[in-house]
Scaffold this motif. Structure first.
Motif, PDB file in Angstrom:
ATOM      1  N   VAL A  18       0.863  -1.184   0.000  1.00 24.56           N
ATOM      2  CA  VAL A  18       0.000   0.000   0.000  1.00 24.56           C
ATOM      3  C   VAL A  18       0.903   1.239   0.000  1.00 24.56           C
ATOM      4  CG1 VAL A  18      -1.791   1.287   1.235  1.00 24.56           C
ATOM      5  CG2 VAL A  18      -1.791  -1.225   1.288  1.00 24.56           C
ATOM      6  N   ILE A  19       0.674   2.142  -0.946  1.00 30.07           N
ATOM      7  CA  ILE A  19       1.460   3.374  -1.022  1.00 30.07           C
ATOM      8  C   ILE A  19       0.497   4.544  -0.915  1.00 30.07           C
ATOM      9  CG2 ILE A  19       3.011   4.752  -2.444  1.00 30.07           C
ATOM     10  CD1 ILE A  19       3.638   1.970  -3.880  1.00 30.07           C
ATOM     11  N   VAL A  20       0.585   5.262   0.193  1.00 35.87           N
ATOM     12  CA  VAL A  20      -0.278   6.418   0.393  1.00 35.87           C
ATOM     13  C   VAL A  20       0.413   7.633  -0.238  1.00 35.87           C
ATOM     14  CG1 VAL A  20      -1.475   7.869   2.065  1.00 35.87           C
ATOM     15  CG2 VAL A  20      -1.164   5.426   2.528  1.00 35.87           C
ATOM     16  N   SER A  21      -0.271   8.284  -1.164  1.00 36.68           N
ATOM     17  CA  SER A  21       0.290   9.453  -1.840  1.00 36.68           C
ATOM     18  C   SER A  21      -0.185  10.708  -1.133  1.00 36.68           C
ATOM     19  CB  SER A  21      -0.146   9.494  -3.307  1.00 36.68           C
ATOM     20  OG  SER A  21       0.126  10.781  -3.866  1.00 36.68           O
ATOM     21  N   ASN A  22       0.741  11.391  -0.439  1.00 39.26           N
ATOM     22  CA  ASN A  22       0.283  12.615   0.232  1.00 39.26           C
ATOM     23  C   ASN A  22       0.068  13.752  -0.771  1.00 39.26           C
ATOM     24  OD1 ASN A  22       2.824  13.774  -0.087  1.00 39.26           O
ATOM     25  ND2 ASN A  22       3.458  13.297   2.008  1.00 39.26           N
ATOM     26  N   MET A  23       0.674  13.660  -1.972  1.00 37.49           N
ATOM     27  CA  MET A  23       0.362  14.649  -3.009  1.00 37.49           C
ATOM     28  C   MET A  23      -1.090  14.521  -3.443  1.00 37.49           C
ATOM     29  SD  MET A  23       0.928  17.086  -5.193  1.00 37.49           S
ATOM     30  CE  MET A  23       2.569  17.524  -5.813  1.00 37.49           C
ATOM     31  N   LEU A  24      -1.536  13.287  -3.713  1.00 40.62           N
ATOM     32  CA  LEU A  24      -2.922  13.094  -4.122  1.00 40.62           C
ATOM     33  C   LEU A  24      -3.886  13.430  -2.981  1.00 40.62           C
ATOM     34  CD1 LEU A  24      -2.505   9.902  -6.302  1.00 40.62           C
ATOM     35  CD2 LEU A  24      -3.511  12.063  -7.069  1.00 40.62           C
ATOM     36  N   MET A  25      -3.526  13.073  -1.760  1.00 37.09           N
ATOM     37  CA  MET A  25      -4.372  13.432  -0.616  1.00 37.09           C
ATOM     38  C   MET A  25      -4.458  14.947  -0.457  1.00 37.09           C
ATOM     39  SD  MET A  25      -3.269  10.666   2.303  1.00 37.09           S
ATOM     40  CE  MET A  25      -4.316  11.430   3.562  1.00 37.09           C
TER      41      MET A  25
END
Length: 407
Positions: free
Chosen positions: A317-324
């Motif tokens: 799982v890779i959480v993208s803080n840019m997309l968030m």
């Protein structure tokens, strides 16, 4: 020349990470991920697939979830690049361990980064910034802002906080850059050597300070933790190495990319110059807008249902803080830079138990750096077209390689 990508890429699982073409804007492929939903499938360099989390709500639910592990030693952990394979040899303190080990290390370190302590450092950081600007202006009317200002400022500040000899900051600045920003496979050994050099230096320094304590966070940890038996010298040296390396490169990238972003948004810069009281909010907005630490990888240790998808145990799982941070459901006109925005709920520092321990220091350094630069150099501008500024590779901290400026 880069090696050809031989992966079997499915359209619904594009290659990841994706390269930015503009230092402060998302990669072009992010729109496709956003359209696929709050979670989308991507293909990593080794052919494995993983989930990328694009939704702000889903990211905030997942980052604190104890069913997601940050332990890179887990064989299912999603790797961004071949060079990271070498990091499987050991767990990185604070950022690469789960609770309860993480909580113990964090409790040990976090008092050193409290608001009161950071505010006490502000006058010294301002002196550092002014001295660096003095040095730049003494050499002429142009400079490389990365090497002459953005990198040495946080380098000197973190040495000051930890109590590491000031004269050694160049040694750490160069090696920290190798650790976090070496991009090619051929540079993996260089990054490992740099980490080892810093670790050995700090291990030896801790030994010296046990017999001859000075001022600084490192000495406090020696006195309050090492000598009491709460931590051994190996672990303390590893923790200090992580704090030192993180304190160098992250803020250096933020200063460089933020100056570029403001110069490319002159109406926002003019508003900031007209009302310096906007600076704290502007800094948070720049953290949100640029999101330089974009990829937060995890591995699921149990099944998790979120956003209409089932993440299975063992899935990457890779959480993208840019997309968030660009999720329009969380921020109105999310793709626009607005220094008057209430951006404090951004996740540029992460979210949950692994939220950045040094965020107070990073904010102070950013406020001081931008304030001193734009007030002392009112004609500051790029020395080359913005389109020619080289962006760092996708799988390291985002930033610019160099930033030629004039005034």
């Amino acid at each position: 020349m880069a090696e050809a990508d031989t992966r079997q890429i499915e359209p619904e699982a594009p290659a990841y990470p994706m390269q930015r073409t503009c230092p402060y804007q998302p990669p072009e492929g992010y729109e496709q991920l956003r359209e696929q939903g709050p979670l989308a499938r991507v293909t990593l360099f080794d052919g494995r697939t993983a989930w990328v989390v694009a939704g702000n709500t889903e990211g905030r639910a997942l980052l604190p979830d104890p069913r997601l592990s940050v332990d890179v030693r887990n064989p299912d952990f999603p790797l961004m690049a071949p060079r990271i394979e070498a990091q499987r040899q050991r767990a990185t303190p604070l950022i690469g361990v789960d609770d309860p080990e993480h909580a113990r290390q964090r409790r040990m370190s976090i008092p050193g980064f409290g608001i009161r302590r950071i505010n006490a450092l502000r006058p010294e950081i301002e002196k550092i910034a002014d001295t660096l600007i003095d040095n730049m202006t003494a050499k002429g009317s142009s400079a490389n802002l990365v090497t002459d200002f953005a990198l040495p400022l946080p380098s000197k500040a973190i040495c000051l906080l930890l109590g590491i000899p000031y004269e050694d900051h160049d040694y750490f600045a160069e090696r920290s850059r190798h650790v976090l920003s070496s991009s090619g496979d051929e540079q993996a050994a260089q990054a490992q050597q740099a980490f080892g050099d810093i670790l050995k230096y700090l291990y030896d320094l801790i030994g010296e300070r046990e017999a001859d304590p000075r001022d600084g966070l490192l000495d406090e940890l020696i006195t309050q933790r090492l000598l009491e038996g709460a931590v051994d010298r190996n672990e303390l040296a590893m923790i200090a190495t992580v704090l030192l390396v993180s304190g160098h490169e992250t803020t250096a990238n933020m200063i460089g990319i933020s100056v570029l972003t403001l110069l490319e948004h002159p109406e926002q810069l003019a508003a900031l110059r007209a009302d310096p009281a906007l600076m704290p909010g502007a800094v948070d907005e720049l953290f949100r807008f640029t999101s330089i630490g974009d990829t937060l990888p995890r591995v699921a240790t149990e099944d998790i249902e979120v956003g209409g998808q089932l993440i299975k145990a063992g899935d990457g799982v890779i959480v993208s803080n840019m997309l968030m941070n660009r999720d329009p459901s969380a921020f109105e006109n999310a793709d626009q830079l607005d220094i008057r925005r209430a951006a404090g709920r951004h996740v540029a520092f992460g979210f949950g138990i692994h939220q950045c321990i040094g965020q107070n220091l990073a904010r102070a350094e950013m406020e001081i750096a931008l304030n001193r630069l734009f007030s002392r150099l009112p004609n500051l501008r790029l020395a080359i077209p913005a389109s020619e500024v080289q962006v760092k590779p996708a799988f390291v901290l985002q930033g610019v390689e160099d930033l030629p400026v004039t005034w």
